[in-house]
Design a protein around this motif. Structure first.
Motif, mmCIF file in Angstrom:
data_model
loop_
_atom_site.group_PDB
_atom_site.id
_atom_site.type_symbol
_atom_site.label_atom_id
_atom_site.label_comp_id
_atom_site.label_asym_id
_atom_site.label_seq_id
_atom_site.Cartn_x
_atom_site.Cartn_y
_atom_site.Cartn_z
ATOM 1 N N VAL A 1 28.629 81.265 118.079
ATOM 2 C CA VAL A 1 28.563 79.851 118.450
ATOM 3 C C VAL A 1 29.312 78.992 117.433
ATOM 4 N N ARG B 1 27.831 72.508 115.328
ATOM 5 C CA ARG B 1 27.123 73.416 116.235
ATOM 6 C C ARG B 1 25.993 72.682 116.953
ATOM 7 N N ARG B 2 25.251 71.873 116.208
ATOM 8 C CA ARG B 2 24.119 71.162 116.796
ATOM 9 C C ARG B 2 24.566 70.214 117.901
ATOM 10 N N GLU C 1 25.620 72.222 120.998
ATOM 11 C CA GLU C 1 24.464 72.736 121.728
ATOM 12 C C GLU C 1 23.828 71.633 122.576
ATOM 13 N N LYS C 2 23.699 70.434 122.028
ATOM 14 C CA LYS C 2 23.103 69.320 122.757
ATOM 15 C C LYS C 2 23.958 68.939 123.964
ATOM 16 N N PHE D 1 26.034 70.919 125.598
ATOM 17 C CA PHE D 1 25.939 71.999 126.585
ATOM 18 C C PHE D 1 24.676 71.856 127.416
ATOM 19 N N ARG D 2 23.560 71.587 126.750
ATOM 20 C CA ARG D 2 22.290 71.435 127.456
ATOM 21 C C ARG D 2 22.353 70.269 128.432
ATOM 22 N N SER E 1 22.665 77.190 127.128
ATOM 23 C CA SER E 1 23.102 77.213 125.731
ATOM 24 C C SER E 1 24.536 77.719 125.622
ATOM 25 N N VAL E 2 25.146 77.471 124.470
ATOM 26 C CA VAL E 2 26.487 77.999 124.198
ATOM 27 C C VAL E 2 26.433 79.522 124.159
ATOM 28 N N HIS E 3 25.375 80.051 123.558
ATOM 29 C CA HIS E 3 25.234 81.500 123.456
ATOM 30 C C HIS E 3 25.174 82.141 124.837
#
Length: 390
Positions: free
Chosen positions: A302, A313-314, A317-318, A320-321, A327-329
């Motif tokens: 990620v 990253r944070r 992730e937000k 993407f949600r 999630s990115v993963h």
């Protein structure tokens, strides 16, 4: 040959659906039923020819029949001869082997395909008079509603005359104009999808930018000759034809199966231009998704994706949600699985070679990874979804 069994093939291979079933059926005959003599009669609707065929049936010159749903179906059934039917107006025919598609699963696969592309607006275009269309609609709409979205439906004209069929693209165009954009539309089959493509042109809408379209059946004569080419759900027709032939052989040999149903399962979406779009309003997320899928041969982290699009990253992730509700993963894993599936179905590479190419340590690791996401091992997937070498 002594004890030769005559099998009537009264089903026309004009379209992908029937052609695929016949392919599987004849593959069984070729590899397992060496005592079958297949009589193909594609002009069975001719009254004189039909009378001759019924004489063959009643005189016990025929030991089995593969048909769709002829006008004199009841006469064939009453003869007591082992029969396979692939019905279209009826859900099921008593006292025969029925080949019936899992229409709900087809609709669910269509919904999954469109949801993965990030759409917020959805619609379905089918035929209200056909039960199989309504079941595909149900599978699609329920999956869309379960995901938290609304769905719109096209209502065909009550007049189903030949003239109305030619007028319908204009009516569909009017319906398209009323929908919020961009919209993801599943059609009940490839014929309906082709009408949607033409209706989009009448309405001055771009496919797939304004209207993304998905058909069912993967009929190349329609999908590849439409402009733009149509994405479609591929059905496991050959496998179903093969299984039906097995049941027919058992019945002919006095071992009639208790289960007289053969279910056609959806295999995958063959993605063409009509739905080949990812609808993401956030430019950073769109770039991240593009990067992930361009590098899905690598074991991405990620953090690597975040650096590639110059964001923390944070924050990624937000976003993407918010945009994709995942999630990115998960997107990384999904992209990896798509690459593995493609190699399993479209190449002759061994599982070891695929693992090596995609940076997996060994076969055990890629098998666990794949099974966790797909529910079966890579080898099981290849056996089930590769064009059958039966």
């Amino acid at each position: 040959m002594e004890n030769l069994k005559n099998i009537l093939l009264l089903i026309q291979p004009k379209r992908k659906y029937t052609f695929g079933l016949i392919q599987g059926f004849t593959e069984y005959a070729k590899s397992c039923a060496h005592d079958w003599a297949i009589c193909r009669s594609f002009d069975y609707r001719n009254s004189e020819r039909n009378s001759h065929l019924m004489d063959m049936v009643h005189s016990k010159m025929v030991q089995g029949v593969f048909l769709r749903e002829p006008e004199n179906l009841e006469e064939y059934v009453k003869s007591g001869i082992p029969i396979i039917s692939a019905p279209y107006s009826k859900r099921k025919i008593n006292d025969v082997i029925n080949i019936v598609a899992d229409h709900k699963a087809i609709g669910e696969m269509g919904a999954k395909h469109m949801l993965e592309r990030g759409f917020k607006h959805f619609a379905f275009c089918g035929f209200n008079e056909w039960w199989w269309s309504l079941e595909r609609e149900l599978g699609y709409s329920q999956a869309i509603i379960d995901a938290g979205y609304d769905i719109r439906f096209y209502t065909p004209p009550l007049n189903n005359s030949h003239a109305a069929w030619f007028e319908e693209p204009t009516l569909i165009a009017q319906w398209l104009e009323s929908l919020p954009k961009p919209v993801a539309i599943m059609a009940c089959n490839d014929d309906r999808a082709a009408q949607l493509v033409e209706a989009s042109k009448i309405a001055g809408m771009r496919v797939p930018d304004d209207v993304a379209i998905l058909g069912v059946g993967n009929d190349i004569t329609l999908c590849d000759t439409s402009y733009p080419p149509i994405s479609s759900i591929q059905l496991d027709l050959e496998k179903s034809g093969y299984e039906a032939a097995q049941k027919l052989a058992n019945w002919i040999n006095g071992k009639k199966d208790e289960d007289n149903l053969v279910s056609i399962q959806p295999v995958k979406v063959i993605v063409r231009q009509s739905s080949n779009i990812l609808t993401v309003q956030d430019e950073t997320v769109a770039q991240a998704v593009k990067y992930i899928h361009q590098h899905n041969q690598k074991a991405l982290k990620v953090d690597q994706v975040a650096r590639a699009v110059a964001i923390s990253r944070r924050q990624l992730e937000k976003k993407f949600r918010r945009e994709l509700d995942r999630s990115v993963h998960f997107e990384i894993k999904q992209a990896r699985i798509l690459r593995i599936r493609k190699l399993l179905v479209e190449s002759d590479m061994t599982i070891t070679e695929i693992a090596c190419q995609l940076d997996f340590p060994d076969v055990a690791h890629i098998s666990r990874y794949f099974r966790d996401m797909v529910g079966m091992t890579p080898l099981e997937f290849r056996k089930e979804h590769t064009c059958k070498k039966l």
